[in-house]
Design a protein around this motif. Structure first.
Motif, PDB file in Angstrom:
ATOM      1  N   LEU A 241      -5.860  19.006   4.865  1.00 14.16           N
ATOM      2  CA  LEU A 241      -5.873  20.347   5.455  1.00 14.16           C
ATOM      3  C   LEU A 241      -4.654  21.100   4.933  1.00 14.16           C
ATOM      4  CD1 LEU A 241      -6.640  19.892   9.233  1.00 14.16           C
ATOM      5  CD2 LEU A 241      -8.109  20.813   7.473  1.00 14.16           C
TER       6      LEU A 241
ATOM      7  N   ILE B  10      -3.437  16.651  16.772  1.00 11.91           N
ATOM      8  CA  ILE B  10      -2.288  17.367  17.333  1.00 11.91           C
ATOM      9  C   ILE B  10      -2.769  18.652  18.009  1.00 11.91           C
ATOM     10  CG2 ILE B  10      -0.231  18.684  16.706  1.00 11.91           C
ATOM     11  CD1 ILE B  10       0.335  16.608  14.575  1.00 11.91           C
TER      12      ILE B  10
ATOM     13  N   TYR C  75       2.486   9.456   3.888  1.00 11.68           N
ATOM     14  CA  TYR C  75       2.037   8.617   5.000  1.00 11.68           C
ATOM     15  C   TYR C  75       2.087   9.389   6.312  1.00 11.68           C
ATOM     16  CZ  TYR C  75       2.130   5.107   8.663  1.00 11.68           C
ATOM     17  OH  TYR C  75       1.855   4.392   9.800  1.00 11.68           O
TER      18      TYR C  75
ATOM     19  N   HIS D 282     -11.333  23.248  11.882  1.00  9.89           N
ATOM     20  CA  HIS D 282     -10.043  22.981  11.263  1.00  9.89           C
ATOM     21  C   HIS D 282      -9.247  24.253  11.016  1.00  9.89           C
ATOM     22  CE1 HIS D 282     -12.056  19.167  10.718  1.00  9.89           C
ATOM     23  NE2 HIS D 282     -10.851  18.630  10.630  1.00  9.89           N
TER      24      HIS D 282
ATOM     25  N   PRO E 146       0.435  14.830   8.868  1.00  8.57           N
ATOM     26  CA  PRO E 146      -0.761  14.907   9.702  1.00  8.57           C
ATOM     27  C   PRO E 146      -1.893  15.651   9.003  1.00  8.57           C
ATOM     28  CG  PRO E 146       0.867  16.474  10.479  1.00  8.57           C
ATOM     29  CD  PRO E 146       1.521  15.672   9.396  1.00  8.57           C
ATOM     30  N   SER E 147      -1.542  16.487   8.043  1.00 14.44           N
ATOM     31  CA  SER E 147      -2.582  17.214   7.317  1.00 14.44           C
ATOM     32  C   SER E 147      -3.107  16.400   6.132  1.00 14.44           C
ATOM     33  CB  SER E 147      -2.049  18.560   6.835  1.00 14.44           C
ATOM     34  OG  SER E 147      -1.957  19.459   7.912  1.00 14.44           O
ATOM     35  N   LYS E 148      -2.623  15.185   5.995  1.00 16.04           N
ATOM     36  CA  LYS E 148      -3.069  14.254   4.946  1.00 16.04           C
ATOM     37  C   LYS E 148      -2.930  14.845   3.548  1.00 16.04           C
ATOM     38  CE  LYS E 148      -3.958  11.885   8.383  1.00 16.04           C
ATOM     39  NZ  LYS E 148      -2.738  11.292   8.838  1.00 16.04           N
TER      40      LYS E 148
ATOM     41  N   LEU F 151      -1.979   3.818   2.777  1.00 15.65           N
ATOM     42  CA  LEU F 151      -2.022   3.811   4.236  1.00 15.65           C
ATOM     43  C   LEU F 151      -1.592   5.186   4.693  1.00 15.65           C
ATOM     44  CD1 LEU F 151      -0.414   0.595   5.694  1.00 15.65           C
ATOM     45  CD2 LEU F 151      -2.815   1.140   5.344  1.00 15.65           C
ATOM     46  N   ARG F 152      -2.272   5.695   5.671  1.00 14.79           N
ATOM     47  CA  ARG F 152      -1.867   6.980   6.235  1.00 14.79           C
ATOM     48  C   ARG F 152      -1.764   6.828   7.738  1.00 14.79           C
ATOM     49  NH1 ARG F 152      -2.289  11.075   2.171  1.00 14.79           N
ATOM     50  NH2 ARG F 152      -2.252   9.808   0.295  1.00 14.79           N
ATOM     51  N   ARG F 153      -0.850   7.588   8.296  1.00 12.97           N
ATOM     52  CA  ARG F 153      -0.714   7.581   9.740  1.00 12.97           C
ATOM     53  C   ARG F 153      -2.037   8.040  10.344  1.00 12.97           C
ATOM     54  NH1 ARG F 153       3.165  11.445  13.096  1.00 12.97           N
ATOM     55  NH2 ARG F 153       2.408  12.915  11.570  1.00 12.97           N
ATOM     56  N   LYS F 154      -2.373   7.465  11.495  1.00 14.72           N
ATOM     57  CA  LYS F 154      -3.639   7.823  12.143  1.00 14.72           C
ATOM     58  C   LYS F 154      -3.636   9.276  12.585  1.00 14.72           C
ATOM     59  CE  LYS F 154      -6.008   3.915  12.550  1.00 14.72           C
ATOM     60  NZ  LYS F 154      -5.064   2.798  12.578  1.00 14.72           N
ATOM     61  N   ARG F 155      -2.491   9.718  13.045  1.00 13.56           N
ATOM     62  CA  ARG F 155      -2.344  11.073  13.577  1.00 13.56           C
ATOM     63  C   ARG F 155      -2.800  12.124  12.592  1.00 13.56           C
ATOM     64  NH1 ARG F 155       1.502  13.092  17.257  1.00 13.56           N
ATOM     65  NH2 ARG F 155       0.189  14.035  18.811  1.00 13.56           N
ATOM     66  N   THR F 156      -3.664  13.026  13.051  1.00 15.17           N
ATOM     67  CA  THR F 156      -4.079  14.106  12.171  1.00 15.17           C
ATOM     68  C   THR F 156      -3.707  15.439  12.791  1.00 15.17           C
ATOM     69  OG1 THR F 156      -6.205  14.317  13.238  1.00 15.17           O
ATOM     70  CG2 THR F 156      -6.095  12.827  11.353  1.00 15.17           C
ATOM     71  N   THR F 157      -3.729  16.450  11.955  1.00 13.06           N
ATOM     72  CA  THR F 157      -3.461  17.797  12.449  1.00 13.06           C
ATOM     73  C   THR F 157      -4.473  18.168  13.521  1.00 13.06           C
ATOM     74  OG1 THR F 157      -2.465  18.418  10.361  1.00 13.06           O
ATOM     75  CG2 THR F 157      -3.304  20.192  11.712  1.00 13.06           C
TER      76      THR F 157
ATOM     77  N   LEU G   3       0.696  21.969   7.889  1.00 16.24           N
ATOM     78  CA  LEU G   3       0.986  22.460   9.244  1.00 16.24           C
ATOM     79  C   LEU G   3       2.443  22.911   9.334  1.00 16.24           C
ATOM     80  CD1 LEU G   3       0.035  22.516  12.272  1.00 16.24           C
ATOM     81  CD2 LEU G   3       0.705  20.141  12.410  1.00 16.24           C
TER      82      LEU G   3
ATOM     83  N   LYS H  85       5.139  14.211  20.316  1.00 19.23           N
ATOM     84  CA  LYS H  85       5.433  14.834  19.016  1.00 19.23           C
ATOM     85  C   LYS H  85       4.402  15.889  18.628  1.00 19.23           C
ATOM     86  CE  LYS H  85       8.902  12.068  17.509  1.00 19.23           C
ATOM     87  NZ  LYS H  85       8.739  10.642  17.384  1.00 19.23           N
TER      88      LYS H  85
ATOM     89  N   PRO I 196       0.791  -1.229   0.000  1.00 19.66           N
ATOM     90  CA  PRO I 196       0.000   0.000   0.000  1.00 19.66           C
ATOM     91  C   PRO I 196       0.830   1.289   0.000  1.00 19.66           C
ATOM     92  CG  PRO I 196       0.053  -0.954   2.178  1.00 19.66           C
ATOM     93  CD  PRO I 196       0.757  -1.917   1.282  1.00 19.66           C
ATOM     94  N   MET I 197       2.108   1.193   0.273  1.00 23.77           N
ATOM     95  CA  MET I 197       2.878   2.430   0.389  1.00 23.77           C
ATOM     96  C   MET I 197       3.270   3.011  -0.968  1.00 23.77           C
ATOM     97  SD  MET I 197       3.077   3.258   3.538  1.00 23.77           S
ATOM     98  CE  MET I 197       4.424   4.414   3.674  1.00 23.77           C
TER      99      MET I 197
END
Ligand code: SF4
Ligand code: SF4
Lengths: 447, 535
Positions: free
Chosen positions: A361, B20, A410, B103, A413-415, B11-17, A364, B235, A330-331
């Protein structure tokens, strides 16, 4: 020192769980139904056309040469016996467009043509390299690069690294094959060490594969050239540059050979052993089919040229109306447009995930992408440069070094699809390069 | 069957802005809570004010965002309805607004601004500053993620520049920027003393626990430190920024201490230096705002040490007590430049990068050393005393002296005390003190000299342990019984530094009226000296 430089890798959360979906299960043999027809593309794994050897209507056997790759002069073999009944346009994963495939009706007689003769103990390095070429072996880790090229006229190599790290989530084929074919692996390792004149051959995999470790250790005494080393469970530890740095602390500019290292996949090594010692060609491939988008997750052994749709059907079908179908992990893998694609030697797995909408978003500016990029470049800065169309800046940020590992997207955090931006940056650089060349040519023509 | 074609990785990390930011919010809320509790222990009005400032600041910012985004959200709402006529326009608009507001993280800036303001800030100042902060500091730049400056800091500095006097309401030593009380804040005391801690009544523990005057959030050094560590581990913030910032300041202060002649006390001195003036708060909550940071790891470290250098310069050489806010703004301004300069691989050319970082740190160290030497001489000569107090003593009749004490700084007179002192030279006692006039701005200092006759308004209840004032008055001014010269002289101390004062005087000082107490005792001692009563 690493305080101000990129760490270069990251432990992916949940990767163990994703591997457990398939790692403890038996490898399934595909049903005859699913392989009643086999499809072999009329291009090589990198989408370069083949010089064809057969045509519609021909009878073929296991080991018949379908064609020769025009770029590297290596054969593509047929994986079943039967009859070529048609040509069909099917989507090709690497080409990114539909290409012609031979449709072979499987007669399940499994008649074989002996494509190769086994080599004796005393075969020379050149003979072995030639055998590897004749066997049509390509890198099974994903790239599909012909293996013999790496060993042709080698010099100055002191280490061969056999990569069994398999750092992508879900995939477990390397693991399964290492477990099952340990002898072939160690024999292959010795062969590769011999033909490259390396001082040692390192089989590398993740530290948590204790069972593989134990199995290999039982017999490794017979193979003095070969060593086992484990690496941490991090992504993209399986990438050449990261792996070489981790194992040998060496860095290089363009090719691993600059660091006196050759890297091969463990499955490639097994194929080398089969070809050299037994004269066998590769006809089947174990693929991991996993993810929450498929009813039953498992490793399946399939002939090369099996359609993905029939494998999914064999495993009970999709679990959702909307899924992402990936050839590979998936990466890094692209979403496939449909499931009519076929399994090629360098395909390790099929990851099927339920569709998840991702809402991004604004950046960041957290720098997480910079802090983890294995290439040591600054994805977010490249993204900003791409957005502001500042080509010089893209170039000065070394966008070309990106290996498209996907780690930046991945971690974001702002996807944000940071990887996509970097890819765009690379594309822009390439276009600019071409433009420059064209201009140069035009200027020369004027003169 | 539909195949998703979105780009890899899948796949994306669960952590979102958002996550945080929520964690950051919790951290800020904890500091706010601590400050509310602290101010409630001082007085109900203080506690309520602490709550109000936070609420007003946050609500104002979110309201401004609401209005700012309203046109766009209405448009989105209408669009949604035009696509699907079953939808309700109002609901869709509100949905879009909800997403936008949740947001845009306006409340984070709101909380930070509140915690940067002193408890006496008038609410209209809070409102105006909050509007400027969010509008100029953030929305006009394009909203979350695009702002160059830390919005809260923009608001804070705006409040300082435009409403400085009302922030400093009721302050005797109005040189201090961010003070609102009659008692000098720790930072203003220090700033009056060229940042040397002799003459400062500071208990390190008190400083760490935040038990003193300052802005709402900045004083709880220990709490902020703990929260900072947790945020760094989680973090939410990048550890490099606060560590390099505070670390550089600590080292520079340490050198200043050594060169200023503190010897081993330098370690404590440096610790005090980084515990005051919002350094910790700034380091953990303002400096680390990722949006206004460089993105690369080396850039972040350069940013942090640069901010430390500015803080040091502003503190020591421009004599502005709270250099933190200005230095953050300055570094925010330099962030794009830093980003620009860091090209190529982050993994290469590490030596030159460390060179730049080291160079900036070295500059701070050099400043630390020089400021230490400069102040060293000054203190040996008791230079400060001459500047802070002066007196004119006149003999009125036998054993009765008239004394006028002027207390000031750098040629300015802050306040005066005029009194008549009667001595008994034989018994070496002071028999009568009559305070003729005093500072007269209604603070605790006045109450001290009049036996608490001044009505303690609620605001001043804070300083007042009224009983302490009365006790001081009874013992040292009203003189129920004659008090020996030595009592005064001991308080006064050899060094004329509050640090050496007796515990009673300290008790008073601790609750405010620092300089009034000092001036009064000084005046009496001058009379004793004048009369030849000191041996
Ligand atoms: S995709 Fe490219 S830019 Fe992103 S982390 Fe991987 S190598 Fe770095
Ligand atoms: S990880 Fe995402 S949010 Fe963080 S700097 Fe990179 S692009 Fe921006």
């Amino acid at each position: 020192m690493s305080i101000i430089s990129s760490r270069g890798y990251l432990h992916l959360k949940g990767i163990k769980e994703s591997k457990h979906l398939t790692s403890d299960k038996e490898v399934l043999e595909i049903s005859n139904e699913a392989i009643a027809k086999i499809y072999i593309p009329e291009v090589g794994p990198n989408a370069v056309p083949l010089t064809l050897n057969v045509k519609v209507g021909d009878e073929v056997k296991v080991g018949s040469v379908i064609g020769i790759r025009t770029d590297f002069n290596i054969p593509v073999y047929c994986s079943v016996s039967g009859k070529i009944i048609a040509e069909e346009m099917l989507f090709h994963a690497v080409a990114g467009r539909p290409v012609k495939h031979f449709v072979i009706e499987n007669d399940f007689k499994d008649e074989k043509i002996k494509a190769l003769e086994p080599l004796g103990e005393d075969a020379s390095a050149e003979e072995i390299v030639e055998q590897i070429r004749k066997a049509g072996i390509v890198g099974l880790g994903g790239a599909g690069f012909p293996t013999y090229i790496k060993y042709r006229g080698v010099k100055d190599i002191d280490t061969v690294i056999l990569n069994g790290v398999e750092c992508e989530p879900f995939l477990t084929t390397d693991y399964k094959e290492m477990q099952e074919k340990r002898e072939l692996l160690l024999k292959g390792a010795t062969i590769l060490g011999r033909i490259s004149n390396a001082k040692e051959v390192i089989i590398a995999f993740k530290a948590d594969k204790v069972d593989v470790m134990a199995k290999l250790n039982e017999i490794i005494a017979d193979y003095p050239l070969v060593k086992i080393k484990t690496v941490k469970d991090a992504y993209p530890m399986g990438w050449e540059r990261t792996l070489i740095k981790e194992l040998t602390s060496r860095e290089y500019d363009r090719l691993p050979s600059e660091a006196h290292v050759i890297v091969n996949n463990v499955q490639t090594t097994i194929e080398v052993a089969r070809a050299v010692l037994y004269g066998e060609i590769m006809t089947h491939k174990v693929v991991t089919v996993s993810g929450d988008g498929v009813t039953k997750q498992s490793n399946v052994r399939v002939p090369i040229g099996t359609k993905v749709s029939s494998i999914v059907e064999f495993l009970g079908g999709y679990t959702d109306e909307n899924v992402a179908l990936l050839l590979g992990g998936p990466m890094t893998s692209k979403g496939q447009m449909n499931d009519g694609v076929v399994i090629l030697p360098n395909c390790n797995g099929i990851t099927i995930l339920k569709h998840r909408a991702i809402k991004s978003l604004p950046c960041l500016r957290c720098g997480a992408c910079v802090e983890h990029c294995p290439a040591g470049i600054q994805p977010v800065e490249i993204k900003i440069a791409v957005e502001s169309k500042n080509i010089d800046r893209i170039a000065s940020l070394n966008a070309m070094s990106c290996v498209e590992c996907g780690l930046c997207s991945y971690i974001c955090p702002s996807k944000i699809d940071v990887t996509e931006f970097v890819k765009k940056g690379k594309l822009q650089l390439r276009l600019q390069e071409q433009k420059k060349l064209a201009q140069q040519k035009a200027a020369e023509a004027k003169k | 069957m539909k195949f998703s074609m979105s780009p890899a990785p899948f796949l994306r990390r669960k952590r979102t802005t958002l996550a945080i930011m929520l964690e950051l919010t919790i951290a800020l809320a904890l500091v706010w809570l601590a400050s509310i509790i602290y101010y409630f222990t001082i007085g109900t009005n203080h506690g309520l004010q602490a709550i109000l400032i936070g609420v007003v600041s946050t609500v104002t910012m979110m309201l401004v965002e609401f209005l700012f985004y309203l046109p766009k959200c209405i448009k989105d709402g209408k669009e949604a309805v035009s696509k699907n006529s079953e939808l309700n326009c109002f609901k869709e608009t509100m949905k879009a607004m909800g997403y936008k507001l949740s947001h845009s993280f306006g409340w984070v800036s709101g909380l930070i601004l509140a915690l940067l303001l002193p408890v006496g800030t008038p609410l209209y100042v809070v409102v105006v500053s909050a509007i400027i902060a969010i509008l100029v500091g953030k929305l006009l730049f394009g909203g979350f993620g695009y702002n160059i400056f830390n919005p809260a800091i923009v608001g804070r500095i705006f409040a300082q520049l435009c409403f400085g006097t009302s922030l400093a309401y009721g302050v005797e030593e109005s040189v201090s920027d961010f003070t609102i009380f009659t008692g000098a804040t720790v930072t203003s005391q220090l700033s009056n003393n060229n940042w040397m801690t002799t003459g400062l009544d500071i208990d390190l523990w008190k400083l760490l626990l935040g038990n003193y005057q300052g802005t709402l959030g900045e004083t709880f050094t220990l709490l902020i430190l703990v929260i900072g560590v947790v945020l760094a581990i989680r973090k939410v913030i990048d550890w490099k920024v606060p560590v390099f910032y505070v670390g550089t300041l600590y080292l520079a202060s340490l050198l200043a201490g050594f060169c200023g002649g503190y010897g081993l006390g330098s370690f404590e001195y440096a610790l005090i230096q980084i515990s005051i003036g919002g350094i910790m708060f700034g380091a953990v909550f303002c400096l680390t705002d990722p949006v206004t940071n460089p993105t690369s790891p080396s850039g972040k470290v350069i940013f942090a040490v640069g901010a430390a250098l500015f803080t040091f310069v502003i503190r020591y050489f421009a004599s502005a007590p709270e250099g933190v806010a200005y230095s953050i703004l300055l570094m925010n301004m330099l962030t794009p430049l830093i980003d620009r300069c860091i090209k190529g691989f982050t993994t290469k050319k590490l030596l030159p990068k460390w060179g730049v970082i080291g160079g900036i740190m070295l500059a701070s160290m050099v400043l630390g050393v020089s400021s230490g030497f400069v102040n060293h001489g000054a203190y040996d000569a008791e230079y400060r005393r001459q500047n802070e107090f002066s007196s004119v003593v006149e003999k009125v009749e036998d054993n009765v002296y008239h004394v006028e004490v002027e207390q000031g700084e750098k040629g300015r007179v802050w306040s005066k005390i005029e009194m008549k002192v009667t001595l008994d030279m034989n018994n070496r006692t002071v028999t009568k003190i009559e305070v003729l006039s005093y500072g007269g701005n209604g603070g605790f200092g006045d109450a001290l000299l009049t036996g608490g006759e001044i009505e303690f308004s609620d605001d001043f209840a804070y300083f007042g342990d009224k009983n302490k004032a009365l006790a001081f008055y009874d013992k040292y001014i009203k003189l129920d019984s004659p008090l020996s010269f030595d009592e005064y002289l001991t308080i006064y101390g050899k060094e004329n530094s509050i640090g050496n004062w007796s515990s009673e005087a300290k008790g008073v000082i601790r609750v405010g009226a620092t300089y009034t107490t000092m001036g009064f005792i000084y005046g009496v001692c001058e009379v004793i000296n004048y009369a030849g009563g000191a041996q």
